[in-house]
Design a protein around this motif. Structure first.
Motif, PDB file in Angstrom:
ATOM      1  N   SER A  55       0.827  -1.199   0.000  1.00  0.00           N
ATOM      2  CA  SER A  55       0.000   0.000   0.000  1.00  0.00           C
ATOM      3  C   SER A  55       0.866   1.256   0.000  1.00  0.00           C
ATOM      4  CB  SER A  55      -0.920   0.008   1.226  1.00  0.00           C
ATOM      5  OG  SER A  55      -1.828  -1.072   1.176  1.00  0.00           O
ATOM      6  N   GLN A  56       0.514   2.200  -0.866  1.00  0.00           N
ATOM      7  CA  GLN A  56       1.206   3.485  -0.950  1.00  0.00           C
ATOM      8  C   GLN A  56       0.441   4.586  -0.235  1.00  0.00           C
ATOM      9  OE1 GLN A  56       4.312   3.574  -2.522  1.00  0.00           O
ATOM     10  NE2 GLN A  56       3.924   1.367  -2.491  1.00  0.00           N
ATOM     11  N   VAL A  57      -0.765   4.285   0.202  1.00  0.00           N
ATOM     12  CA  VAL A  57      -1.602   5.262   0.905  1.00  0.00           C
ATOM     13  C   VAL A  57      -2.200   4.588   2.125  1.00  0.00           C
ATOM     14  CG1 VAL A  57      -2.162   6.549  -1.188  1.00  0.00           C
ATOM     15  CG2 VAL A  57      -3.633   4.653  -0.493  1.00  0.00           C
ATOM     16  N   SER A  58      -2.542   5.381   3.128  1.00  0.00           N
ATOM     17  CA  SER A  58      -3.187   4.825   4.316  1.00  0.00           C
ATOM     18  C   SER A  58      -4.631   4.474   3.984  1.00  0.00           C
ATOM     19  CB  SER A  58      -3.139   5.827   5.472  1.00  0.00           C
ATOM     20  OG  SER A  58      -3.800   7.030   5.115  1.00  0.00           O
ATOM     21  N   HIS A  59      -5.158   3.493   4.668  1.00  0.00           N
ATOM     22  CA  HIS A  59      -6.534   3.076   4.423  1.00  0.00           C
ATOM     23  C   HIS A  59      -7.203   2.749   5.757  1.00  0.00           C
ATOM     24  CE1 HIS A  59      -5.199  -1.043   5.204  1.00  0.00           C
ATOM     25  NE2 HIS A  59      -4.216  -0.845   4.356  1.00  0.00           N
ATOM     26  N   PRO A  60      -8.518   2.847   5.827  1.00  0.00           N
ATOM     27  CA  PRO A  60      -9.221   2.531   7.070  1.00  0.00           C
ATOM     28  C   PRO A  60      -9.170   1.043   7.350  1.00  0.00           C
ATOM     29  CG  PRO A  60     -10.798   2.961   5.308  1.00  0.00           C
ATOM     30  CD  PRO A  60      -9.440   3.309   4.767  1.00  0.00           C
ATOM     31  N   PRO A  61      -9.347   0.643   8.610  1.00  0.00           N
ATOM     32  CA  PRO A  61      -9.363  -0.784   8.926  1.00  0.00           C
ATOM     33  C   PRO A  61     -10.572  -1.469   8.309  1.00  0.00           C
ATOM     34  CG  PRO A  61     -10.041   0.514  10.835  1.00  0.00           C
ATOM     35  CD  PRO A  61      -9.541   1.481   9.808  1.00  0.00           C
ATOM     36  N   VAL A  62     -10.492  -2.778   8.185  1.00  0.00           N
ATOM     37  CA  VAL A  62     -11.591  -3.558   7.633  1.00  0.00           C
ATOM     38  C   VAL A  62     -12.856  -3.340   8.461  1.00  0.00           C
ATOM     39  CG1 VAL A  62     -10.948  -5.598   8.998  1.00  0.00           C
ATOM     40  CG2 VAL A  62     -12.317  -5.859   6.904  1.00  0.00           C
ATOM     41  N   GLN A  63     -13.994  -3.321   7.782  1.00  0.00           N
ATOM     42  CA  GLN A  63     -15.286  -3.288   8.452  1.00  0.00           C
ATOM     43  C   GLN A  63     -15.945  -4.655   8.287  1.00  0.00           C
ATOM     44  OE1 GLN A  63     -18.038  -0.189   7.507  1.00  0.00           O
ATOM     45  NE2 GLN A  63     -16.620   1.468   7.974  1.00  0.00           N
ATOM     46  N   VAL A  64     -16.245  -5.296   9.412  1.00  0.00           N
ATOM     47  CA  VAL A  64     -16.972  -6.558   9.394  1.00  0.00           C
ATOM     48  C   VAL A  64     -18.436  -6.218   9.622  1.00  0.00           C
ATOM     49  CG1 VAL A  64     -17.201  -8.858  10.395  1.00  0.00           C
ATOM     50  CG2 VAL A  64     -14.952  -7.753  10.295  1.00  0.00           C
ATOM     51  N   VAL A  65     -19.280  -6.504   8.627  1.00  0.00           N
ATOM     52  CA  VAL A  65     -20.656  -6.003   8.634  1.00  0.00           C
ATOM     53  C   VAL A  65     -21.652  -7.147   8.446  1.00  0.00           C
ATOM     54  CG1 VAL A  65     -19.963  -3.752   7.730  1.00  0.00           C
ATOM     55  CG2 VAL A  65     -20.603  -5.568   6.140  1.00  0.00           C
ATOM     56  N   ASP A  66     -22.939  -6.820   8.709  1.00  0.00           N
ATOM     57  CA  ASP A  66     -24.005  -7.752   8.372  1.00  0.00           C
ATOM     58  C   ASP A  66     -24.577  -7.373   7.011  1.00  0.00           C
ATOM     59  OD1 ASP A  66     -25.647  -5.536   8.795  1.00  0.00           O
ATOM     60  OD2 ASP A  66     -26.392  -6.249  10.732  1.00  0.00           O
ATOM     61  N   ARG A  67     -25.615  -8.079   6.581  1.00  0.00           N
ATOM     62  CA  ARG A  67     -26.159  -7.853   5.244  1.00  0.00           C
ATOM     63  C   ARG A  67     -26.806  -6.477   5.110  1.00  0.00           C
ATOM     64  NH1 ARG A  67     -28.386 -14.010   5.627  1.00  0.00           N
ATOM     65  NH2 ARG A  67     -26.554 -15.021   4.713  1.00  0.00           N
ATOM     66  N   ARG A  68     -27.523  -6.059   6.135  1.00  0.00           N
ATOM     67  CA  ARG A  68     -28.179  -4.752   6.085  1.00  0.00           C
ATOM     68  C   ARG A  68     -27.145  -3.635   5.993  1.00  0.00           C
ATOM     69  NH1 ARG A  68     -33.236  -2.595   7.885  1.00  0.00           N
ATOM     70  NH2 ARG A  68     -33.860  -4.705   8.510  1.00  0.00           N
ATOM     71  N   ASP A  69     -26.083  -3.729   6.793  1.00  0.00           N
ATOM     72  CA  ASP A  69     -25.050  -2.694   6.769  1.00  0.00           C
ATOM     73  C   ASP A  69     -24.300  -2.682   5.440  1.00  0.00           C
ATOM     74  OD1 ASP A  69     -25.659  -1.786   9.293  1.00  0.00           O
ATOM     75  OD2 ASP A  69     -24.144  -2.999  10.298  1.00  0.00           O
ATOM     76  N   TRP A  70     -24.086  -3.876   4.866  1.00  0.00           N
ATOM     77  CA  TRP A  70     -23.439  -3.922   3.549  1.00  0.00           C
ATOM     78  C   TRP A  70     -24.277  -3.178   2.517  1.00  0.00           C
ATOM     79  CZ3 TRP A  70     -25.184  -5.829  -1.129  1.00  0.00           C
ATOM     80  CH2 TRP A  70     -24.240  -5.862  -2.161  1.00  0.00           C
ATOM     81  N   ALA A  71     -25.588  -3.443   2.520  1.00  0.00           N
ATOM     82  CA  ALA A  71     -26.464  -2.776   1.560  1.00  0.00           C
ATOM     83  C   ALA A  71     -26.478  -1.272   1.790  1.00  0.00           C
ATOM     84  CB  ALA A  71     -27.879  -3.351   1.662  1.00  0.00           C
ATOM     85  N   ALA A  72     -26.541  -0.855   3.053  1.00  0.00           N
ATOM     86  CA  ALA A  72     -26.572   0.579   3.366  1.00  0.00           C
ATOM     87  C   ALA A  72     -25.288   1.267   2.911  1.00  0.00           C
ATOM     88  CB  ALA A  72     -26.782   0.786   4.865  1.00  0.00           C
ATOM     89  N   THR A  73     -24.145   0.609   3.086  1.00  0.00           N
ATOM     90  CA  THR A  73     -22.876   1.188   2.646  1.00  0.00           C
ATOM     91  C   THR A  73     -22.850   1.349   1.137  1.00  0.00           C
ATOM     92  OG1 THR A  73     -21.688   0.233   4.533  1.00  0.00           O
ATOM     93  CG2 THR A  73     -20.372   0.860   2.602  1.00  0.00           C
ATOM     94  N   ASN A  74     -23.368   0.362   0.419  1.00  0.00           N
ATOM     95  CA  ASN A  74     -23.393   0.454  -1.037  1.00  0.00           C
ATOM     96  C   ASN A  74     -24.375   1.508  -1.524  1.00  0.00           C
ATOM     97  OD1 ASN A  74     -21.788  -1.773  -2.777  1.00  0.00           O
ATOM     98  ND2 ASN A  74     -22.180  -2.546  -0.723  1.00  0.00           N
ATOM     99  N   VAL A  75     -25.504   1.654  -0.846  1.00  0.00           N
ATOM    100  CA  VAL A  75     -26.435   2.720  -1.192  1.00  0.00           C
ATOM    101  C   VAL A  75     -25.771   4.079  -1.007  1.00  0.00           C
ATOM    102  CG1 VAL A  75     -28.542   3.913  -0.462  1.00  0.00           C
ATOM    103  CG2 VAL A  75     -28.568   1.444  -0.804  1.00  0.00           C
ATOM    104  N   ALA A  76     -25.049   4.254   0.088  1.00  0.00           N
ATOM    105  CA  ALA A  76     -24.368   5.528   0.342  1.00  0.00           C
ATOM    106  C   ALA A  76     -23.343   5.812  -0.749  1.00  0.00           C
ATOM    107  CB  ALA A  76     -23.700   5.495   1.713  1.00  0.00           C
TER     108      ALA A  76
END
Length: 356
Positions: A55-76
Motif C-alpha cells: 500500500s502506498q496510501v493509508s486506508h481505514p481498517p476492515v469493516q466486518v458487517v451484516d447484510r443490512r449494513d453492507w447494503a446501506a454502505t453500497n447505497v451511500a
C-alpha cells in the motif's frame, strides 16, 4: 436537480428483503468478527509478500458487517457517485413532480431489491465509491453461512476469503491512480448514454421484454448492461470489463498462489466452492446472469488465466507492469492472448522470468 432514485427507499427495501443470517450466539458473532479482523491483517502480509505490491496510501481498517449494513454502505456509495450522474440520462428535460415522485420510488425499490439479492451472496467487497481510497467490507453472516454449507474449517475458509478481498484492497492502495481511473470510466459510461439516439425509456422498455425472455430461456448470456448500453457506451464498457476481469483474475491467482502455503484444506475448499458457484436453480441462474453475476464468474476464470499466462512468461515483477499506468492495463482482446500484452508492454521478446 431531479431525483431519479429514492436512495433512502432503496436502503430500506434492501434491509427488509434481505435474507436472515445463520443462527449464531452473541459470543460466536463476537468471535467471528475478531477472527476476520485478525485474518485480514495476516492475509495482508501474505498478499504483499506474494505480489510484491504494498500500500502506498493509508486506508481505514476492515469493516466486518451484516447484510443490512453492507447494503446501506453500497447505497451511500451509489448516492455519492452514481446519483449525480444518473440525472444526465434525462438530458435537460425534467420530469413532472408526480412522475419524479413515482419514478424515483419505483427505481428505489428496484435498486433495493437488487442489493437485497446480492447482500445474501457477497462474501466481501472493496467498496470504492464512498471515499478515498476505498473501504474493505467483510460480510460475516454470509461467510459463516457458506463455511457451514461447505463443512469447511472455519479458520481456513475465512483466511481464504480474506486473501481474495485483501488483494483487491492492495490493488487500489498500491496503485493510487486506479480508483480515479475506475470512477472516471464509470462517469464516461454514463456520459455516453445520451449519444446512442434511442431514448433511454425505449431501451428500458425493450429491456423488460429481454428480461422476460431470459427467464423463459435461462441458457442465454444477456445481462442488464447488454440491454441498456448504447454503441458509445460499449467502448467504455469494454475497458471496464477488461479492468474488472484483470482485478478479479489477479485476486483469484493470488489466493490460489498463497493458499497452499498457509491453508491446509485449501484444495477441498476450492473444489467445494467452485461447485457452489456453478449450482443454482434455473430461475436463480437467470437472475444471476441478468444482474451481471454470471459475467463476474467468467471474469474469475478468464482473468486468472491471463495473470497466470503473463507471470509464466515475465514473472511477477514483469506482470506488475500492468499497474504502471492506464496505458499498460490489458485491452479486452489481450485477456485471451497474454503474449499480445507482453509484446505491447515489454517488447516483442519480453523479459525472462526471474531465475531463467
Amino acid at each position: 436537480m431531479a431525483q431519479f432514485v429514492d436512495w433512502d427507499l432503496a436502503a430500506a427495501t434492501a434491509g427488509t428483503l434481505g435474507k436472515t443470517g445463520p443462527r449464531v450466539s452473541y459470543v460466536e458473532a463476537t468471535a467471528v468478527v475478531g477472527d476476520l479482523r485478525q485474518l485480514t491483517d495476516e492475509a495482508a502480509e501474505h498478499v504483499a509478500d506474494f505480489t510484491g505490491l504494498r500500500s502506498q496510501v493509508s486506508h481505514p481498517p476492515v469493516q466486518v458487517v451484516d447484510r443490512r449494513d453492507w447494503a446501506a454502505t453500497n447505497v451511500a456509495g451509489l448516492r455519492e457517485v452514481i446519483g449525480p450522474l444518473v440525472g444526465r440520462l434525462a438530458g435537460d428535460k425534467q420530469p413532472s413532480v408526480l412522475t419524479e415522485a413515482i419514478g424515483s420510488r419505483i427505481t428505489g425499490v428496484q435498486a433495493g431489491t437488487v442489493l437485497a439479492y446480492l447482500s445474501g451472496r457477497v462474501l466481501g467487497q472493496y467498496e470504492v465509491f464512498s471515499g478515498e481510497p476505498g473501504q474493505l467490507l467483510l460480510i460475516a453472516p454470509n461467510i459463516v453461512e457458506v463455511e457451514r454449507k461447505l463443512a469447511a474449517d472455519p479458520r481456513d475458509f475465512r483466511l481464504w476469503v480474506c486473501l481474495h478481498e485483501v488483494t483487491h484492497r492492495t490493488q487500489f492502495t498500491a496503485v493510487p491512480w486506479l480508483r480515479a481511473y475506475f470512477l472516471g470510466e464509470v462517469q464516461a459510461f454514463v456520459d455516453a448514454s445520451s449519444s446512442g439516439g434511442e431514448p433511454l425509456v425505449e431501451r428500458l422498455r425493450r429491456g423488460i421484454t429481454v428480461l422476460a425472455d431470459a427467464v423463459r430461456e435461462p441458457a442465454g448470456r444477456t445481462s442488464v448492461l447488454d440491454i441498456v448500453q448504447t454503441p458509445a457506451q460499449k467502448a467504455v464498457l469494454d475497458r471496464l470489463t477488461a479492468l474488472m476481469t484483470l482485478l478479479e483474475g489477479h485476486a483469484e491467482f493470488v489466493m490460489d498462489g498463497v493458499g497452499p502455503q498457509v491453508i491446509p484444506s485449501v484444495e477441498r475448499i476450492r473444489a467445494s466452492f467452485n461447485r457452489r458457484r456453478e449450482s443454482g436453480n434455473p430461475l436463480e441462474k437467470a437472475l444471476r446472469r441478468l444482474l451481471g453475476v454470471e459475467v463476474k464468474l467468467r471474469q474469475y476464470a478468464e482473468g486468472r488465466s491471463f495473470v497466470h499466462g503473463v507471470v509464466e512468461r515475465v514473472g511477477m515483477e514483469g506482470f506488475n507492469r500492468v499497474f504502471a499506468s492506464p496505458l499498460t492495463l490489458p485491452r479486452l482482446a489481450e485477456l485471451s492472448d497474454p503474449d499480445a500484452w507482453v509484446a505491447r508492454v515489454h517488447g516483442p521478446a519480453g523479459p525472462l522470468p526471474a531465475g531463467d
